[in-house]
Design a protein around this motif. Structure first.
Motif, PDB file in Angstrom:
ATOM      1  N   ASN A   1       0.828  -1.197   0.000  1.00 54.88           N
ATOM      2  CA  ASN A   1       0.000   0.000   0.000  1.00 54.88           C
ATOM      3  C   ASN A   1       0.871   1.259   0.000  1.00 54.88           C
ATOM      4  O   ASN A   1       1.695   1.423   0.888  1.00 54.88           O
ATOM      5  N   PRO A   2       0.689   2.142  -0.988  1.00 56.43           N
ATOM      6  CA  PRO A   2       1.515   3.368  -0.970  1.00 56.43           C
ATOM      7  C   PRO A   2       1.090   4.355   0.118  1.00 56.43           C
ATOM      8  O   PRO A   2       1.833   5.263   0.447  1.00 56.43           O
ATOM      9  N   ILE A   3      -0.124   4.178   0.667  1.00 54.11           N
ATOM     10  CA  ILE A   3      -0.562   5.054   1.746  1.00 54.11           C
ATOM     11  C   ILE A   3      -0.182   4.399   3.072  1.00 54.11           C
ATOM     12  O   ILE A   3      -0.742   3.379   3.456  1.00 54.11           O
ATOM     13  N   LEU A   4       0.783   5.002   3.742  1.00 60.00           N
ATOM     14  CA  LEU A   4       1.268   4.399   4.983  1.00 60.00           C
ATOM     15  C   LEU A   4       0.402   4.779   6.169  1.00 60.00           C
ATOM     16  O   LEU A   4       0.374   4.078   7.173  1.00 60.00           O
ATOM     17  N   GLY A   5      -0.282   5.914   6.042  1.00 58.26           N
ATOM     18  CA  GLY A   5      -1.146   6.335   7.141  1.00 58.26           C
ATOM     19  C   GLY A   5      -1.584   7.771   6.955  1.00 58.26           C
ATOM     20  O   GLY A   5      -1.375   8.372   5.899  1.00 58.26           O
TER      21      GLY A   5
ATOM     22  N   ILE B   1      11.563   5.269  -1.851  1.00 55.35           N
ATOM     23  CA  ILE B   1      10.819   4.515  -0.834  1.00 55.35           C
ATOM     24  C   ILE B   1      10.752   5.173   0.551  1.00 55.35           C
ATOM     25  O   ILE B   1      10.412   4.533   1.532  1.00 55.35           O
ATOM     26  N   GLU B   2      11.067   6.474   0.627  1.00 55.81           N
ATOM     27  CA  GLU B   2      10.939   7.195   1.899  1.00 55.81           C
ATOM     28  C   GLU B   2       9.487   7.632   2.097  1.00 55.81           C
ATOM     29  O   GLU B   2       8.773   7.922   1.129  1.00 55.81           O
ATOM     30  N   ALA B   3       9.086   7.720   3.356  1.00 54.61           N
ATOM     31  CA  ALA B   3       7.756   8.234   3.674  1.00 54.61           C
ATOM     32  C   ALA B   3       7.781   9.760   3.602  1.00 54.61           C
ATOM     33  O   ALA B   3       8.782  10.383   3.958  1.00 54.61           O
ATOM     34  N   PHE B   4       6.709  10.358   3.122  1.00 50.25           N
ATOM     35  CA  PHE B   4       6.649  11.826   3.080  1.00 50.25           C
ATOM     36  C   PHE B   4       5.207  12.292   3.246  1.00 50.25           C
ATOM     37  O   PHE B   4       4.264  11.527   3.046  1.00 50.25           O
ATOM     38  N   HIS B   5       5.073  13.564   3.603  1.00 46.28           N
ATOM     39  CA  HIS B   5       3.748  14.155   3.808  1.00 46.28           C
ATOM     40  C   HIS B   5       3.124  14.553   2.470  1.00 46.28           C
ATOM     41  O   HIS B   5       3.794  15.098   1.604  1.00 46.28           O
TER      42      HIS B   5
ATOM     43  N   SER C   1     -16.018  16.753   0.147  1.00 43.50           N
ATOM     44  CA  SER C   1     -14.643  17.229   0.082  1.00 43.50           C
ATOM     45  C   SER C   1     -13.875  16.634   1.258  1.00 43.50           C
ATOM     46  O   SER C   1     -14.440  16.385   2.330  1.00 43.50           O
ATOM     47  N   LEU C   2     -12.604  16.383   0.999  1.00 44.06           N
ATOM     48  CA  LEU C   2     -11.717  15.809   2.019  1.00 44.06           C
ATOM     49  C   LEU C   2     -10.477  16.672   2.116  1.00 44.06           C
ATOM     50  O   LEU C   2      -9.871  16.999   1.093  1.00 44.06           O
ATOM     51  N   HIS C   3     -10.129  17.051   3.339  1.00 44.88           N
ATOM     52  CA  HIS C   3      -8.911  17.827   3.568  1.00 44.88           C
ATOM     53  C   HIS C   3      -8.131  17.193   4.694  1.00 44.88           C
ATOM     54  O   HIS C   3      -8.690  16.884   5.751  1.00 44.88           O
ATOM     55  N   GLY C   4      -6.855  17.032   4.474  1.00 47.60           N
ATOM     56  CA  GLY C   4      -6.038  16.476   5.549  1.00 47.60           C
ATOM     57  C   GLY C   4      -4.646  16.168   5.049  1.00 47.60           C
ATOM     58  O   GLY C   4      -4.210  16.704   4.023  1.00 47.60           O
ATOM     59  N   GLY C   5      -3.947  15.346   5.780  1.00 48.41           N
ATOM     60  CA  GLY C   5      -2.590  14.984   5.393  1.00 48.41           C
ATOM     61  C   GLY C   5      -2.407  13.483   5.370  1.00 48.41           C
ATOM     62  O   GLY C   5      -2.885  12.784   6.263  1.00 48.41           O
ATOM     63  N   LEU C   6      -1.730  13.010   4.324  1.00 42.08           N
ATOM     64  CA  LEU C   6      -1.436  11.578   4.210  1.00 42.08           C
ATOM     65  C   LEU C   6       0.063  11.365   4.349  1.00 42.08           C
ATOM     66  O   LEU C   6       0.861  12.270   4.100  1.00 42.08           O
ATOM     67  N   ILE C   7       0.427  10.158   4.732  1.00 43.11           N
ATOM     68  CA  ILE C   7       1.834   9.761   4.672  1.00 43.11           C
ATOM     69  C   ILE C   7       1.945   8.751   3.539  1.00 43.11           C
ATOM     70  O   ILE C   7       1.343   7.676   3.596  1.00 43.11           O
ATOM     71  N   LEU C   8       2.656   9.149   2.500  1.00 45.15           N
ATOM     72  CA  LEU C   8       2.828   8.271   1.343  1.00 45.15           C
ATOM     73  C   LEU C   8       4.270   7.779   1.275  1.00 45.15           C
ATOM     74  O   LEU C   8       5.172   8.385   1.842  1.00 45.15           O
TER      75      LEU C   8
END
Ligand SMILES: [Zn+2]
Ligand SMILES: [Zn+2]
Length: 174
Positions: A31-35, A71-75, A58-65
Motif C-alpha cells: 500500500n503506498p498510503i502508509l497512514g 521509498i521514503e515516507a513523506f507528507h 470534500s476531504l482535507h487532511g494529510g497523508l503519509i505516502l
C-alpha cells in the motif's frame, strides 16, 4: 460510519466530521498510503435525485505516502472534491445509466444503508497520483549500493549500466 439514505429522502443532508489518524488501516503489503499525517476533515452533502442519491464531498487532511523512487515516507496534502452517484442495484438497467455526466462515478447500492468509510477510503485512493514522488526531482536510490541519493552521494560508477557488468569490469582490472 453508516448513513441511512432514508434520512436524505425529504431534504438534503450535510454531514461534517473529522476522521482521526487512527482511522486509517493499511490493508495491503504494498500500500503506498502508509497512514494519515493528520485528521481528515470530511464534508458530505447527500441529496436524493429520483430513484438515486448524489453524494458530493470534500476531504482535507494529510497523508503519509511512500515515494515510488526512494521509498521514503513523506507528507502529502490531501485536498479533494468528489461527486458520486448511488444507484439501487435492482432498479438500474445498464442503458439507464447516463454516463454523459461523465465526472460522476456510479456506485451501486443494495438497501438504504451506505458505508461512508468505504466511500471516503476509495476517494482517498483516487486522489493520490499514479506516480508517487516525494518531490518532482527525487534522485531515488543508487541501483548499485542502495543509498538514498537525495541524502548522500555515493561513489558508484553508474555509466557502467547493469551492476553485474560493473562487477565484471572490476574483475578484469585485476
Ligand atoms: Zn523520493
Ligand atoms: Zn551507489
Amino acid at each position: 460510519m453508516i448513513f441511512d439514505l432514508k434520512s436524505a429522502f425529504e431534504k438534503p443532508v450535510n454531514i461534517d466530521f473529522t476522521l482521526p489518524p487512527s482511522w486509517w488501516k493499511a490493508d495491503e503489503y504494498d500500500n503506498p498510503i502508509l497512514g494519515l499525517d493528520s485528521g481528515i476533515d470530511v464534508h458530505l452533502h447527500i441529496r436524493r435525485a429520483g430513484e438515486r442519491y448524489v453524494v458530493e464531498g470534500s476531504l482535507h487532511g494529510g497523508l503519509i505516502l511512500r515515494c515510488d523512487r526512494c521509498i521514503e515516507a513523506f507528507h502529502f496534502d490531501l485536498k479533494t472534491e468528489f461527486r458520486i452517484f448511488l444507484a439501487p442495484y435492482s432498479e438500474v438497467k445498464e442503458e439507464e445509466i447516463e454516463l454523459s455526466e461523465d465526472d460522476m462515478a456510479v456506485v451501486f447500492i443494495s438497501g438504504e444503508e451506505i458505508e461512508l468509510d468505504e466511500i471516503i477510503r476509495s476517494e482517498i485512493y483516487l486522489s493520490i497520483p499514479m506516480k508517487i514522488l516525494c518531490k518532482e526531482d527525487c534522485a531515488g536510490l543508487c541501483p548499485i549500493c542502495g543509498k538514498n541519493l537525495n541524502k548522500e552521494k555515493c561513489s558508484c560508477k553508474k555509466e557502467t549500466g547493469h551492476p553485474a557488468f560493473a562487477k565484471l569490469k572490476e574483475l578484469l582490472k585485476k
